[in-house]
Design a protein around this motif. Structure first.
Motif, PDB file in Angstrom:
ATOM      1  N   GLY A  46       0.887  -1.199   0.016  1.00  0.00           N
ATOM      2  CA  GLY A  46      -0.009   0.103  -0.031  1.00  0.00           C
ATOM      3  C   GLY A  46       0.893   1.291   0.105  1.00  0.00           C
ATOM      4  N   GLY A  47       2.030   1.046   0.699  1.00  0.00           N
ATOM      5  CA  GLY A  47       2.721   2.469   0.659  1.00  0.00           C
ATOM      6  C   GLY A  47       3.286   2.631  -0.463  1.00  0.00           C
ATOM      7  N   LYS A  48       4.040   1.613  -1.313  1.00  0.00           N
ATOM      8  CA  LYS A  48       4.266   1.516  -2.733  1.00  0.00           C
ATOM      9  C   LYS A  48       3.212   2.290  -3.600  1.00  0.00           C
ATOM     10  N   PHE A  49       2.130   1.837  -3.587  1.00  0.00           N
ATOM     11  CA  PHE A  49       0.880   2.675  -4.414  1.00  0.00           C
ATOM     12  C   PHE A  49       0.946   4.023  -4.057  1.00  0.00           C
ATOM     13  N   ALA A  50       0.971   4.416  -2.686  1.00  0.00           N
ATOM     14  CA  ALA A  50       0.729   5.679  -2.458  1.00  0.00           C
ATOM     15  C   ALA A  50       2.140   6.545  -2.825  1.00  0.00           C
ATOM     16  N   ALA A  51       3.167   6.143  -2.544  1.00  0.00           N
ATOM     17  CA  ALA A  51       4.248   7.038  -2.876  1.00  0.00           C
ATOM     18  C   ALA A  51       4.521   7.036  -4.412  1.00  0.00           C
ATOM     19  N   GLU A  52       4.410   5.767  -5.087  1.00  0.00           N
ATOM     20  CA  GLU A  52       4.801   5.901  -6.386  1.00  0.00           C
ATOM     21  C   GLU A  52       3.792   6.198  -7.515  1.00  0.00           C
ATOM     22  N   VAL A  53       2.334   5.818  -7.127  1.00  0.00           N
ATOM     23  CA  VAL A  53       1.491   6.205  -8.074  1.00  0.00           C
ATOM     24  C   VAL A  53       0.611   7.666  -7.747  1.00  0.00           C
ATOM     25  N   ILE A  54       0.207   7.737  -6.734  1.00  0.00           N
ATOM     26  CA  ILE A  54      -0.553   9.073  -6.363  1.00  0.00           C
ATOM     27  C   ILE A  54       0.023  10.059  -5.762  1.00  0.00           C
ATOM     28  N   ALA A  55       1.203  10.047  -5.096  1.00  0.00           N
ATOM     29  CA  ALA A  55       1.861  11.169  -4.591  1.00  0.00           C
ATOM     30  C   ALA A  55       2.463  12.044  -5.908  1.00  0.00           C
ATOM     31  N   PRO A  56       3.021  11.368  -6.841  1.00  0.00           N
ATOM     32  CA  PRO A  56       3.469  12.287  -7.937  1.00  0.00           C
ATOM     33  C   PRO A  56       2.238  13.135  -8.642  1.00  0.00           C
ATOM     34  N   LEU A  57       1.140  12.783  -8.452  1.00  0.00           N
ATOM     35  CA  LEU A  57      -0.189  13.475  -8.886  1.00  0.00           C
ATOM     36  C   LEU A  57      -0.582  14.529  -8.097  1.00  0.00           C
ATOM     37  N   ASN A  58       0.013  14.609  -6.851  1.00  0.00           N
ATOM     38  CA  ASN A  58      -0.605  15.741  -6.015  1.00  0.00           C
ATOM     39  C   ASN A  58      -0.365  17.030  -6.195  1.00  0.00           C
ATOM     40  N   LEU A  59       0.844  17.589  -6.737  1.00  0.00           N
ATOM     41  CA  LEU A  59       0.998  18.774  -6.812  1.00  0.00           C
ATOM     42  C   LEU A  59       0.429  19.209  -8.436  1.00  0.00           C
ATOM     43  N   SER A  60       0.345  18.427  -9.471  1.00  0.00           N
ATOM     44  CA  SER A  60      -0.086  18.685 -10.671  1.00  0.00           C
ATOM     45  C   SER A  60      -1.587  18.775 -10.412  1.00  0.00           C
ATOM     46  N   GLY A  61      -2.192  17.896  -9.742  1.00  0.00           N
ATOM     47  CA  GLY A  61      -3.727  17.843  -9.373  1.00  0.00           C
ATOM     48  C   GLY A  61      -4.191  19.047  -9.014  1.00  0.00           C
ATOM     49  N   ASP A  62      -3.534  19.638  -8.013  1.00  0.00           N
ATOM     50  CA  ASP A  62      -3.836  20.934  -7.328  1.00  0.00           C
ATOM     51  C   ASP A  62      -3.615  22.052  -8.107  1.00  0.00           C
ATOM     52  N   ALA A  63      -2.658  22.190  -9.184  1.00  0.00           N
ATOM     53  CA  ALA A  63      -2.417  23.151 -10.146  1.00  0.00           C
ATOM     54  C   ALA A  63      -3.652  23.201 -11.229  1.00  0.00           C
ATOM     55  N   GLU A  64      -3.914  21.814 -11.581  1.00  0.00           N
ATOM     56  CA  GLU A  64      -4.689  21.646 -12.816  1.00  0.00           C
ATOM     57  C   GLU A  64      -6.288  21.670 -12.297  1.00  0.00           C
ATOM     58  N   GLY A  65      -6.825  21.206 -11.136  1.00  0.00           N
ATOM     59  CA  GLY A  65      -8.136  21.266 -10.700  1.00  0.00           C
ATOM     60  C   GLY A  65      -8.978  20.176 -11.472  1.00  0.00           C
ATOM     61  N   CYS A  66     -10.115  20.322 -11.184  1.00  0.00           N
ATOM     62  CA  CYS A  66     -11.341  19.730 -12.019  1.00  0.00           C
ATOM     63  C   CYS A  66     -11.977  20.563 -13.032  1.00  0.00           C
ATOM     64  N   VAL A  67     -12.496  20.072 -14.202  1.00  0.00           N
ATOM     65  CA  VAL A  67     -13.029  20.698 -15.047  1.00  0.00           C
ATOM     66  C   VAL A  67     -14.329  20.376 -15.269  1.00  0.00           C
ATOM     67  N   LEU A  68     -15.330  21.348 -15.445  1.00  0.00           N
ATOM     68  CA  LEU A  68     -16.714  21.003 -15.454  1.00  0.00           C
ATOM     69  C   LEU A  68     -17.279  21.316 -16.956  1.00  0.00           C
ATOM     70  N   ASP A  69     -17.861  20.504 -17.798  1.00  0.00           N
ATOM     71  CA  ASP A  69     -18.527  20.645 -19.052  1.00  0.00           C
ATOM     72  C   ASP A  69     -20.050  21.306 -18.768  1.00  0.00           C
ATOM     73  N   LYS A  70     -20.388  22.504 -18.698  1.00  0.00           N
ATOM     74  CA  LYS A  70     -21.568  22.683 -18.315  1.00  0.00           C
ATOM     75  C   LYS A  70     -22.853  22.479 -19.328  1.00  0.00           C
ATOM     76  N   THR A  71     -22.296  21.862 -20.554  1.00  0.00           N
ATOM     77  CA  THR A  71     -23.420  21.321 -21.446  1.00  0.00           C
ATOM     78  C   THR A  71     -23.613  20.099 -20.982  1.00  0.00           C
ATOM     79  N   THR A  72     -22.784  19.060 -20.680  1.00  0.00           N
ATOM     80  CA  THR A  72     -22.994  17.546 -20.469  1.00  0.00           C
ATOM     81  C   THR A  72     -23.250  17.412 -18.878  1.00  0.00           C
ATOM     82  N   HIS A  73     -22.641  18.595 -18.063  1.00  0.00           N
ATOM     83  CA  HIS A  73     -22.626  18.347 -16.583  1.00  0.00           C
ATOM     84  C   HIS A  73     -21.761  17.292 -16.198  1.00  0.00           C
ATOM     85  N   GLU A  74     -20.689  16.765 -17.113  1.00  0.00           N
ATOM     86  CA  GLU A  74     -19.549  15.912 -16.746  1.00  0.00           C
ATOM     87  C   GLU A  74     -18.332  16.816 -16.161  1.00  0.00           C
ATOM     88  N   VAL A  75     -17.738  15.984 -15.315  1.00  0.00           N
ATOM     89  CA  VAL A  75     -16.292  16.658 -14.577  1.00  0.00           C
ATOM     90  C   VAL A  75     -15.349  15.761 -14.929  1.00  0.00           C
TER      91      VAL A  75
END
Length: 596
Positions: A46-75
């Motif tokens: 579990g520690g390997k998954f946390a450190a190697e898979v999702i930790a590298p996405l933390n900074l970029s995910g914060d900068a990018e954020g989520c995007v809503l398509d207001k036409t389809t209501h999909e995120v």
């Protein structure tokens, strides 16, 4: 970019040396086969998954954020989140502590708790997608009909579907008795639900093929207030009798909140326009069913701040050892360099040790409570189940409020260690601070937790459950009372225990005269009791470290030093808090509202 190393050695210390988890689990039929090697193997992977898979996405995910398509209501979640979630599902991680009847692995809560700490350190925003699913699973597992369990639990267990809880509305937050969403009964036994929900974490996203919303709403004839609330399961896509997906349901994302932190998680405004749902539990008894999910979430939020405290500490330590600034007041410590590493300066060490003490104390307390929860769920002894349920109920608001308050303090300190660099996004520290701030607010603000602790969990039963927990502490004090080496820990532990007893009695007497005295004292009181729980955990950990301080293992030397720091520098905060508790109500309420 910040780095994360799973604290496996300290987790093993807490689970195996402090809590003797494997021995405790042997007494529970559901977990009798779980041994130390199994636990260690699960957490290492579990520690390997946390450190190697999702930790590298933390900074970029914060900068990018989520995007809503207001036409389809999909995120769309940030880049990489969906692929990481697919790996999470493929690895079987959603099923870790779920019921084998529905495809789960049946591992104990205490193991899942440690796994989720690592996920929260690595990427809190990402972790909220599967984290909320587990709460929905728990609520349906406890209160769902056989048909609801058949349709939803296997998919939630596997992670193919995710879940949310839809409580808050634009005009009401914690006071759910004010909610207005309506549920109209249909001839086929379903309900059509109409209303608006806000602040719905992971309310809409592209990680899973379906989202299972648990929604609070009112029946047409429901009584006013919280006694007229029912709970419904409302899927994003309707589910056919064979478990396949049907047509799109009339629940959709009308907007995303623009937040201070956790940018990588979609905090959605959800619109229900005659959405089809089925009732969970009994009519007008929805809060009872939802509290299963809410209590799980409160423990989870405490774990979020524990994770942030740990990762902030790790990065601040690395920086403090590398960054050179000025000389130590007592003379150069690194004469071969132009200045000394800042870790030589006392106040930098104070900030680092504060974060370390709060992380390790929080890890011990959350592990302890998770083990009590396993006993409450799986013990054959009805008396033991009840005692553990009561203790979990007592300690849940402390985990939620005390650990999240500490997380805010710790991440702020760790950002301060970085100086100006701490304010810059690429170092990651300011994100930990921003992310930690929400944890003090959602799932019931920390003031609500304090009122729950003092009013409901303690004064309502004349302190009976607190006394039982206090008895455990008193027994430990008695056992170690003649151990000279333990006096620096035992004496302050005994002292804060006595002071909590007296303070509780004083507030209770005042509350008989004016219930608002509870509100005046509650927040400071919770922090005092939080320190009592940490002092108990730290004294027990110090006892273990003393036994092995000459073993040559620096782990125990560090543990003992951190325990000494906690008792010398952090526990004394309680003196001021007790004084403010005793100051009472008058100074808060005497000013006329017009003068504010």
């Amino acid at each position: 970019m910040p780095q994360y190393n799973p604290p496996l050695r300290d987790m093993q210390f807490v689970l195996h040396e402090l809590l003797h988890v494997a021995d405790e689990l042997k007494m529970l039929p559901a977990h009798a086969e779980v041994d130390e090697d199994t636990i260690n193997a699960v957490l290492e992977e579990g520690g390997k998954f946390a450190a190697e898979v999702i930790a590298p996405l933390n900074l970029s995910g914060d900068a990018e954020g989520c995007v809503l398509d207001k036409t389809t209501h999909e995120v769309k979640a940030p880049k990489g989140f969906k692929e990481a979630y697919a790996q999470y599902v493929e690895g079987g991680w959603p099923a870790l502590s779920c019921d084998p009847e529905f495809g789960g692995q049946g591992l104990p809560v205490v193991v899942n708790n440690a796994f989720y700490e690592m996920l929260n350190s690595a990427n809190q925003a990402w972790t909220m997608y599967p984290g909320l699913s587990h709460g929905a699973y728990e609520a349906l597992h406890a209160h769902g009909t056989p048909e609801q369990k058949r349709l939803y639990l296997p998919k939630l267990t596997s992670g193919v579907w995710t879940g949310t809880m839809c409580l808050t509305e634009p005009h009401c937050g914690t006071d759910l008795g004010l909610l207005r969403s309506k549920a109209e009964p249909q001839a086929d036994g379903t309900y059509k639900i109409t209303g608006q929900k806000i602040f719905i974490s992971a309310g809409e996203h592209d990680l899973a093929e379906n989202i299972v919303h648990l929604v609070l709403a009112r029946l047409p004839d429901a009584p006013a207030g919280s006694k007229g609330i029912s709970l419904f399961v409302v899927p994003k896509f309707n589910v056919n009798a064979d478990g396949s997906l049907g047509e799109r349901n009339a629940i959709y994302c009308g907007g995303l909140e623009h937040k201070m932190g956790i940018h990588g998680n979609a905090t959605a405004q959800m619109v229900l326009d005659g959405a089809v749902g089925t009732m969970v539990g009994q009519p007008n008894k929805g809060l009872q069913a939802m509290f299963v999910m809410m209590n799980a979430a409160r423990l989870g939020v405490g774990n979020q701040s524990l994770g942030l405290t740990e990762v902030a500490y790790q990065n601040a330590v690395a920086y403090a050892k590398d960054r050179i600034q000025m000389r130590a007041l007592s003379g150069p410590k690194a004469p071969d360099k132009a200045a000394d590493p800042i870790i030589v300066h006392p106040d930098v060490r104070k900030m680092l040790l504060t974060a370390r003490a709060y992380a390790e104390g929080g890890r011990a307390l959350t592990g302890y409570v998770a083990l009590q929860l396993d006993k409450a769920l799986s013990s054959d002894d009805a008396d033991e189940r009840k005692a553990c349920e009561d203790e979990v109920a007592l300690l849940t608001p402390i985990i939620k409020a005390f650990i999240t308050d500490n997380g805010w303090i710790a991440t702020s300190h760790c950002m301060q260690v970085f100086g100006g660099h701490g304010f810059i996004h690429e170092w990651g520290m300011e994100q930990f601070v921003r992310d930690s701030r929400i944890n003090m607010i959602y799932e019931g603000t920390n003031t609500i937790q304090a009122l729950d602790l003092l009013g409901r969990k303690i004064l309502a039963n004349n302190g009976a459950v607190l006394k039982k927990f206090g008895k455990k502490i008193a027994e430990f004090v008695e056992e170690e009372g003649t151990n000279e080496a333990m006096q620096e820990f035992i004496n302050p532990l005994a002292d804060i225990g006595d002071k909590v007893t007296k303070l509780t009695t004083e507030i209770g007497m005042k509350a008989f005269q004016n219930p608002d005295e509870v509100g005046a004292a509650a927040v400071d009181y919770l922090r005092v009791v939080g320190h009592l729980t940490f002092a108990y955990m730290w004294a027990r950990m110090a006892r273990l470290a003393l036994d092995k301080k000459d073993s040559g293992d620096p782990f125990y030397t560090a543990k003992l030093s951190t325990a000494r720091f906690y008792f010398a520098k952090l526990l004394p905060e309680t003196a001021g808090l007790i004084r403010t508790c005793r100051a009472g109500l008058s100074s808060l309420m005497e000013m006329d509202e017009a003068l504010f």
